[in-house]
Design a protein around this motif. Structure first.
Motif, PDB file in Angstrom:
ATOM      1  N   ILE A 147      27.117  -3.746  23.901  1.00 20.42           N
ATOM      2  CA  ILE A 147      28.560  -3.556  23.922  1.00 20.42           C
ATOM      3  C   ILE A 147      28.981  -2.655  22.765  1.00 20.42           C
ATOM      4  N   ASN A 148      30.032  -1.909  22.992  1.00 19.66           N
ATOM      5  CA  ASN A 148      30.567  -1.047  21.948  1.00 19.66           C
ATOM      6  C   ASN A 148      31.495  -1.887  21.080  1.00 19.66           C
ATOM      7  N   SER A 149      30.927  -2.431  20.034  1.00 25.42           N
ATOM      8  CA  SER A 149      31.678  -3.303  19.132  1.00 25.42           C
ATOM      9  C   SER A 149      30.980  -3.300  17.780  1.00 25.42           C
ATOM     10  N   ASN A 150      31.777  -3.381  16.710  1.00 22.31           N
ATOM     11  CA  ASN A 150      31.147  -3.396  15.387  1.00 22.31           C
ATOM     12  C   ASN A 150      30.704  -4.788  14.968  1.00 22.31           C
ATOM     13  N   GLU A 151      31.172  -5.798  15.698  1.00 20.80           N
ATOM     14  CA  GLU A 151      30.716  -7.159  15.407  1.00 20.80           C
ATOM     15  C   GLU A 151      30.775  -7.988  16.689  1.00 20.80           C
ATOM     16  N   LEU A 152      30.066  -9.081  16.651  1.00 19.14           N
ATOM     17  CA  LEU A 152      30.024  -9.977  17.798  1.00 19.14           C
ATOM     18  C   LEU A 152      30.356 -11.376  17.322  1.00 19.14           C
ATOM     19  N   ASP A 153      31.516 -11.877  17.740  1.00 18.80           N
ATOM     20  CA  ASP A 153      31.883 -13.226  17.351  1.00 18.80           C
ATOM     21  C   ASP A 153      31.583 -14.195  18.498  1.00 18.80           C
ATOM     22  N   MET A 154      31.721 -15.467  18.220  1.00 26.57           N
ATOM     23  CA  MET A 154      31.361 -16.503  19.187  1.00 26.57           C
ATOM     24  C   MET A 154      32.214 -16.422  20.454  1.00 26.57           C
ATOM     25  N   THR A 155      33.502 -16.142  20.297  1.00 20.11           N
ATOM     26  CA  THR A 155      34.397 -16.064  21.455  1.00 20.11           C
ATOM     27  C   THR A 155      33.989 -14.934  22.385  1.00 20.11           C
ATOM     28  N   THR A 156      33.678 -13.789  21.807  1.00 18.27           N
ATOM     29  CA  THR A 156      33.257 -12.631  22.600  1.00 18.27           C
ATOM     30  C   THR A 156      31.949 -12.915  23.313  1.00 18.27           C
ATOM     31  N   ALA A 157      30.991 -13.461  22.589  1.00 17.94           N
ATOM     32  CA  ALA A 157      29.692 -13.771  23.188  1.00 17.94           C
ATOM     33  C   ALA A 157      29.843 -14.776  24.318  1.00 17.94           C
ATOM     34  N   LEU A 158      30.640 -15.799  24.101  1.00  9.97           N
ATOM     35  CA  LEU A 158      30.860 -16.810  25.132  1.00  9.97           C
ATOM     36  C   LEU A 158      31.525 -16.204  26.368  1.00  9.97           C
ATOM     37  N   SER A 159      32.453 -15.300  26.148  1.00 14.07           N
ATOM     38  CA  SER A 159      33.126 -14.622  27.252  1.00 14.07           C
ATOM     39  C   SER A 159      32.127 -13.823  28.096  1.00 14.07           C
ATOM     40  N   ILE A 160      31.216 -13.126  27.430  1.00 20.69           N
ATOM     41  CA  ILE A 160      30.210 -12.331  28.143  1.00 20.69           C
ATOM     42  C   ILE A 160      29.202 -13.246  28.835  1.00 20.69           C
TER      43      ILE A 160
ATOM     44  N   GLN B 275      32.144   5.174  17.873  1.00 18.58           N
ATOM     45  CA  GLN B 275      33.518   5.685  17.946  1.00 18.58           C
ATOM     46  C   GLN B 275      33.603   6.683  19.068  1.00 18.58           C
ATOM     47  N   ILE B 276      34.453   6.393  20.016  1.00 19.74           N
ATOM     48  CA  ILE B 276      34.575   7.273  21.184  1.00 19.74           C
ATOM     49  C   ILE B 276      35.821   8.094  21.047  1.00 19.74           C
TER      50      ILE B 276
ATOM     51  N   GLU C  29      28.829  -4.269  34.122  1.00 19.75           N
ATOM     52  CA  GLU C  29      29.341  -3.338  33.114  1.00 19.75           C
ATOM     53  C   GLU C  29      30.855  -3.187  33.247  1.00 19.75           C
ATOM     54  N   THR C  30      31.331  -3.069  34.470  1.00 17.41           N
ATOM     55  CA  THR C  30      32.765  -2.933  34.710  1.00 17.41           C
ATOM     56  C   THR C  30      33.509  -4.189  34.277  1.00 17.41           C
ATOM     57  N   MET C  31      32.952  -5.349  34.589  1.00 13.62           N
ATOM     58  CA  MET C  31      33.597  -6.608  34.196  1.00 13.62           C
ATOM     59  C   MET C  31      33.661  -6.749  32.676  1.00 13.62           C
ATOM     60  N   ILE C  32      32.590  -6.381  31.994  1.00  9.44           N
ATOM     61  CA  ILE C  32      32.562  -6.491  30.535  1.00  9.44           C
ATOM     62  C   ILE C  32      33.558  -5.511  29.919  1.00  9.44           C
ATOM     63  N   LYS C  33      33.629  -4.296  30.443  1.00 10.88           N
ATOM     64  CA  LYS C  33      34.605  -3.324  29.936  1.00 10.88           C
ATOM     65  C   LYS C  33      36.030  -3.824  30.149  1.00 10.88           C
ATOM     66  N   SER C  34      36.250  -4.544  31.246  1.00  9.16           N
ATOM     67  CA  SER C  34      37.596  -5.062  31.520  1.00  9.16           C
ATOM     68  C   SER C  34      38.022  -6.123  30.511  1.00  9.16           C
ATOM     69  N   LYS C  35      37.079  -6.622  29.745  1.00  8.83           N
ATOM     70  CA  LYS C  35      37.393  -7.613  28.709  1.00  8.83           C
ATOM     71  C   LYS C  35      37.855  -6.943  27.415  1.00  8.83           C
ATOM     72  N   GLY C  36      37.991  -5.611  27.445  1.00 10.47           N
ATOM     73  CA  GLY C  36      38.542  -4.896  26.295  1.00 10.47           C
ATOM     74  C   GLY C  36      37.553  -4.075  25.497  1.00 10.47           C
ATOM     75  N   PHE C  37      36.320  -3.969  25.926  1.00  6.30           N
ATOM     76  CA  PHE C  37      35.346  -3.153  25.204  1.00  6.30           C
ATOM     77  C   PHE C  37      35.462  -1.703  25.649  1.00  6.30           C
ATOM     78  N   ALA C  38      35.278  -0.787  24.708  1.00  2.00           N
ATOM     79  CA  ALA C  38      35.355   0.640  25.031  1.00  2.00           C
ATOM     80  C   ALA C  38      34.223   1.044  25.971  1.00  2.00           C
ATOM     81  N   ASP C  39      33.062   0.423  25.796  1.00  2.00           N
ATOM     82  CA  ASP C  39      31.925   0.735  26.659  1.00  2.00           C
ATOM     83  C   ASP C  39      30.929  -0.413  26.615  1.00  2.00           C
TER      84      ASP C  39
END
Length: 161
Positions: free
Chosen positions: A124-137, A160-161, A98-108
């Motif tokens: 993940i706290n995101s309104n969309e999931l693109d290929m780059t983000t998914a691959l990163s995770i 929205q936090i 969770e900490t590693m994923i948040k460090s990639k720029g996600f709010a939560d």
């Protein structure tokens, strides 16, 4: 272990279960009283972690009672200790991921690793999931936890936090 100690341990477990049920009902009433979907969504990650922690705590208490009831040489004792250690290991992995994923720029983010399966669910706290983000995770989970990408499910939950 004496019969009295067994009764005390089991009574404590029943009491803990009752307290958990009461708190769960009170939280459910509070959540339904708000009725605001934005608030419910923004609290999604906090609620998920809270429920996961409560469930795991109950499991650990039950395992502790099994450990206390049986001798160290028994099979049930060994199974309970091994399961407890596996749950603790999973909890640590979830926190690190969770900490590693948040460090990639996600709010939560929330990671849930199955005890009886190899599946890993990532919210993940995101309104969309693109290929780059998914691959990163996927890469993060594969490298850090050794998870097979076929066992990973990533779900965006916009909040929205």
């Amino acid at each position: 272990m004496s019969k009295t100690k067994k009764i005390i341990v089991m009574s404590s477990l029943v009491l803990l279960l009752a307290v958990t049920a009461v708190l769960n009902v009170l939280l459910a009433k509070n959540r339904s009283a708000n009725g605001d979907t934005a608030v419910a969504t923004s609290n999604y990650f906090t609620t998920y972690r809270s429920e996961r922690t409560t469930t795991r705590s109950e499991e650990l208490v039950q395992l502790d009672s099994v450990i206390a009831l049986y001798d160290k040489d028994s099979e049930k004792y060994t199974e309970a200790v091994n399961l407890k250690m596996k749950i603790v290991e999973i909890m640590e992995k979830e926190l690190v991921l969770e900490t590693m994923i948040k460090s990639k720029g996600f709010a939560d983010a929330v990671v849930s690793i199955g005890v009886d399966s190899d599946n890993v669910n990532v919210f993940i706290n995101s309104n969309e999931l693109d290929m780059t983000t998914a691959l990163s995770i996927y890469t993060c989970l594969k490298d850090e936890a050794g998870v097979d990408p076929l066992n990973i499910i990533i779900m965006p939950v916009y909040s929205q936090i």
